[in-house]
Design an enzyme around this catalytic site. Structure first.
Site, PDB file in Angstrom:
ATOM      1  N   PRO A 118       0.524  -5.768 -10.452  1.00 55.21           N
ATOM      2  CA  PRO A 118       1.174  -7.072 -10.660  1.00 55.21           C
ATOM      3  C   PRO A 118       0.599  -8.183  -9.787  1.00 55.21           C
ATOM      4  O   PRO A 118       0.753  -9.354 -10.104  1.00 55.21           O
ATOM      5  CB  PRO A 118       2.639  -6.792 -10.293  1.00 55.21           C
ATOM      6  N   LEU A 119      -0.075  -7.808  -8.695  1.00 56.60           N
ATOM      7  CA  LEU A 119      -0.683  -8.828  -7.831  1.00 56.60           C
ATOM      8  C   LEU A 119      -2.169  -8.992  -8.162  1.00 56.60           C
ATOM      9  O   LEU A 119      -2.885  -9.722  -7.468  1.00 56.60           O
ATOM     10  CB  LEU A 119      -0.515  -8.444  -6.349  1.00 56.60           C
ATOM     11  N   TYR A 155      -2.016  10.914  -6.233  1.00 60.24           N
ATOM     12  CA  TYR A 155      -2.427   9.811  -5.355  1.00 60.24           C
ATOM     13  C   TYR A 155      -2.997  10.340  -4.040  1.00 60.24           C
ATOM     14  O   TYR A 155      -2.335  11.055  -3.300  1.00 60.24           O
ATOM     15  CB  TYR A 155      -1.261   8.850  -5.083  1.00 60.24           C
TER      16      TYR A 155
HETATM   17  N1  LIG Z   1       0.759   4.180 -13.900  1.00 62.23           N
HETATM   18  C1  LIG Z   1      -0.504   3.972 -13.628  1.00 62.23           C
HETATM   19  O1  LIG Z   1      -1.413   4.362 -14.365  1.00 62.23           O
HETATM   20  C2  LIG Z   1      -0.853   3.237 -12.363  1.00 62.23           C
HETATM   21  C3  LIG Z   1      -2.170   2.809 -12.122  1.00 62.23           C
HETATM   22  C4  LIG Z   1      -2.436   2.139 -10.924  1.00 62.23           C
HETATM   23  C5  LIG Z   1      -1.426   1.899 -10.011  1.00 62.23           C
HETATM   24  N2  LIG Z   1      -0.144   2.350 -10.260  1.00 62.23           N
HETATM   25  C6  LIG Z   1       0.978   2.083  -9.310  1.00 62.23           C
HETATM   26  O2  LIG Z   1       1.103   0.707  -9.134  1.00 62.23           O
HETATM   27  C7  LIG Z   1       0.983   0.368  -7.748  1.00 62.23           C
HETATM   28  C8  LIG Z   1       0.328  -0.980  -7.601  1.00 62.23           C
HETATM   29  O3  LIG Z   1      -0.922  -1.022  -8.249  1.00 62.23           O
HETATM   30  P1  LIG Z   1      -2.101  -1.938  -7.720  1.00 62.23           P
HETATM   31  O4  LIG Z   1      -2.501  -1.464  -6.376  1.00 62.23           O
HETATM   32  O5  LIG Z   1      -3.120  -2.040  -8.787  1.00 62.23           O
HETATM   33  O6  LIG Z   1      -1.303  -3.336  -7.576  1.00 62.23           O
HETATM   34  P2  LIG Z   1      -1.476  -4.753  -6.926  1.00 62.23           P
HETATM   35  O7  LIG Z   1      -0.205  -4.988  -6.185  1.00 62.23           O
HETATM   36  O8  LIG Z   1      -1.860  -5.700  -7.989  1.00 62.23           O
HETATM   37  O9  LIG Z   1      -2.696  -4.683  -5.912  1.00 62.23           O
HETATM   38  C9  LIG Z   1      -2.565  -4.178  -4.623  1.00 62.23           C
HETATM   39  C10 LIG Z   1      -3.920  -4.161  -3.987  1.00 62.23           C
HETATM   40  O10 LIG Z   1      -4.385  -5.488  -3.877  1.00 62.23           O
HETATM   41  C11 LIG Z   1      -4.703  -5.781  -2.508  1.00 62.23           C
HETATM   42  N3  LIG Z   1      -4.296  -7.161  -2.244  1.00 62.23           N
HETATM   43  C12 LIG Z   1      -3.136  -7.768  -2.557  1.00 62.23           C
HETATM   44  N4  LIG Z   1      -3.137  -9.043  -2.154  1.00 62.23           N
HETATM   45  C13 LIG Z   1      -4.326  -9.246  -1.545  1.00 62.23           C
HETATM   46  C14 LIG Z   1      -4.935 -10.378  -0.936  1.00 62.23           C
HETATM   47  N5  LIG Z   1      -4.296 -11.549  -0.860  1.00 62.23           N
HETATM   48  N6  LIG Z   1      -6.171 -10.248  -0.424  1.00 62.23           N
HETATM   49  C15 LIG Z   1      -6.813  -9.064  -0.505  1.00 62.23           C
HETATM   50  N7  LIG Z   1      -6.289  -7.936  -1.082  1.00 62.23           N
HETATM   51  C16 LIG Z   1      -5.067  -8.046  -1.600  1.00 62.23           C
HETATM   52  C17 LIG Z   1      -3.892  -4.799  -1.696  1.00 62.23           C
HETATM   53  O11 LIG Z   1      -4.499  -4.578  -0.450  1.00 62.23           O
HETATM   54  P3  LIG Z   1      -3.610  -4.608   0.901  1.00 62.23           P
HETATM   55  O12 LIG Z   1      -2.888  -3.302   0.961  1.00 62.23           O
HETATM   56  O13 LIG Z   1      -4.629  -4.773   1.960  1.00 62.23           O
HETATM   57  O14 LIG Z   1      -2.683  -5.759   0.798  1.00 62.23           O
HETATM   58  C18 LIG Z   1      -3.932  -3.568  -2.587  1.00 62.23           C
HETATM   59  O15 LIG Z   1      -5.144  -2.867  -2.418  1.00 62.23           O
HETATM   60  C19 LIG Z   1       0.207   1.550  -7.127  1.00 62.23           C
HETATM   61  O16 LIG Z   1       0.455   1.703  -5.748  1.00 62.23           O
HETATM   62  C20 LIG Z   1       0.782   2.709  -7.924  1.00 62.23           C
HETATM   63  O17 LIG Z   1       2.037   3.068  -7.388  1.00 62.23           O
HETATM   64  C21 LIG Z   1       0.141   2.988 -11.422  1.00 62.23           C
END
Ligand SMILES: NC(=O)c1ccc[n+]([C@@H]2O[C@H](COP(=O)([O-])OP(=O)(O)OC[C@H]3O[C@@H](n4cnc5c(N)ncnc54)[C@H](OP(=O)(O)O)[C@@H]3O)[C@@H](O)[C@H]2O)c1
Length: 322
Positions: free
Chosen positions: A231-232, A61
């Site tokens: 999840p979001l 990361y």
């Molecule tokens: N195992 C794997 O292959 C894998 C792959 C990807 C991710 N991951 C893990 O899962 C975690 C979460 O993944 P994800 O980032 O895809 O999850 P997510 O929680 O669905 O999305 C988070 C992203 O969405 C943005 N966001 C959320 N609400 C928002 C809103 N109302 N308006 C605008 N932007 C918004 C956030 O920005 P802000 O920070 O500005 O709120 C952030 O960039 C990662 O940090 C990592 O630890 C694992």
């Protein structure tokens, strides 16, 4: 927030996990800034304040800067280490052999990766280590050798996988002495494959589903803790501008907003509550760094408990475009 024993192996982890992927800032070769450490610390504080005690990392990361930022936070608050469940991942190489990326489950890569994570995080153990994405060249015996060494030295307590099928879990486990306790995959209102896979048997619809056959049932019967990344849905249903998105996304965003208003809660709590109502007791790994959005997730577990079957299906059907 109630804690759950991760796979009943005795690690009391919170139902929500904070994903630390963005902590380091850009994925380029720039160095970690104090500003990023400060923002990361604010995210960690917000998470702790709503009862989150589990944090998700990966060696890659932001090229190690995310773990480094977390290490700086632990340096400032050393007592925090024993109060949290720290998870990291290995198995993706960003630039091996001059290629953009490759998967590497070789014994030496796993061992070197963990040493790097421990050094950046400034800790001498990981609670959980996940293999990030399946390596087609993997040899279970080599993985087992690395895991045995890591366990014997106290560097890693428990092991799991990410983005893996039932067959891949069984294949790796045949060489292990301990069970794999976690599988982390993309699941949520923005990625419905985990539900579609369950309902598609004997239906013509569903040719385009990318989820391992029987994984939900296997995980429940074998006590593999499922974790959901994304999840979001990157904010699609919780306030991001979706005017350019599909009708299903726009309708779902509207429905989530209406439900949140009716229940006097946040859109985040509805979106996460939908995921958490699944009886597999999925742990959402939220990826926001925004303290207000983290706080908005506080009510998720309660919304899951209160969500009716009818509301759960309404959200599911709307998100799939029915
Ligand atoms: N195992 C794997 O292959 C894998 C792959 C990807 C991710 N991951 C893990 O899962 C975690 C979460 O993944 P994800 O980032 O895809 O999850 P997510 O929680 O669905 O999305 C988070 C992203 O969405 C943005 N966001 C959320 N609400 C928002 C809103 N109302 N308006 C605008 N932007 C918004 C956030 O920005 P802000 O920070 O500005 O709120 C952030 O960039 C990662 O940090 C990592 O630890 C694992």
């Amino acid at each position: 927030m109630k804690n759950i024993p991760l796979n009943t192996h005795g690690i009391p982890a919170s139902r929500l996990v904070l994903g630390c992927m963005p902590f380091g800032g850009d994925w380029d070769r720039s160095t970690l800034t104090d500003e990023r450490v400060k923002l990361s610390e604010q995210a960690v504080d917000a998470a702790l304040s709503i009862g989150i005690n589990m944090f998700d990392h990966a060696d890659i990361y932001t090229r190690g800067k995310s773990e480094e930022a977390f290490g700086r936070i632990l340096q400032n608050k050393p007592s925090l280490r024993s109060e949290i469940v720290l998870q990291s991942k290995c198995g993706i190489g960003l630039e091996g052999y001059g290629l953009p990326s490759l998967f590497d489950f070789s014994r030496d890569h796993i061992l070197e990766s963990v040493d790097g994570s421990l050094q950046r995080l400034g800790t001498d153990y990981l609670d959980v280590l996940l293999l990030h994405r399946p390596d087609p060249l993997m040899e279970p015996e080599e993985i087992a050798e690395a895991f045995a060494k890591l366990k014997a030295s106290g560097k890693v307590r428990y092991f799991g996988v990410s983005n893996m099928s039932v067959a891949q879990i069984r294949f790796i486990e045949q060489a292990l002495t301990d069970q794999l306790i976690v599988n982390q995959l993309e699941m949520g209102l923005g990625r419905l494959d985990f539900v579609e896979e369950t309902v598609r048997v004997n239906q013509t619809r569903g040719a385009n589903i990318h989820f391992s056959d029987g994984l939900m049932e296997y995980s429940r019967s074998e006590n593999v803790q499922l974790q959901a990344w994304g999840p979001l849905a990157q904010g699609k249903f919780t306030g991001r501008d979706v005017s350019g998105e599909s009708e299903a996304v726009r309708k779902t965003a509207k429905l989530v907003a209406t439900m949140a208003e009716e229940r006097q809660t946040t859109r985040e709590a509805i979106a996460l509550g939908w995921l958490m109502k699944h009886p597999a007791k999925i742990q959402p790994v939220i990826g926001t760094m925004n303290p207000e959005r983290i706080e908005a997730c506080r009510d998720a577990e309660q919304q899951a408990e209160q969500m009716s079957r009818e509301d759960w299906y309404r959200l599911y059907m709307t998100a799939r475009g029915d």
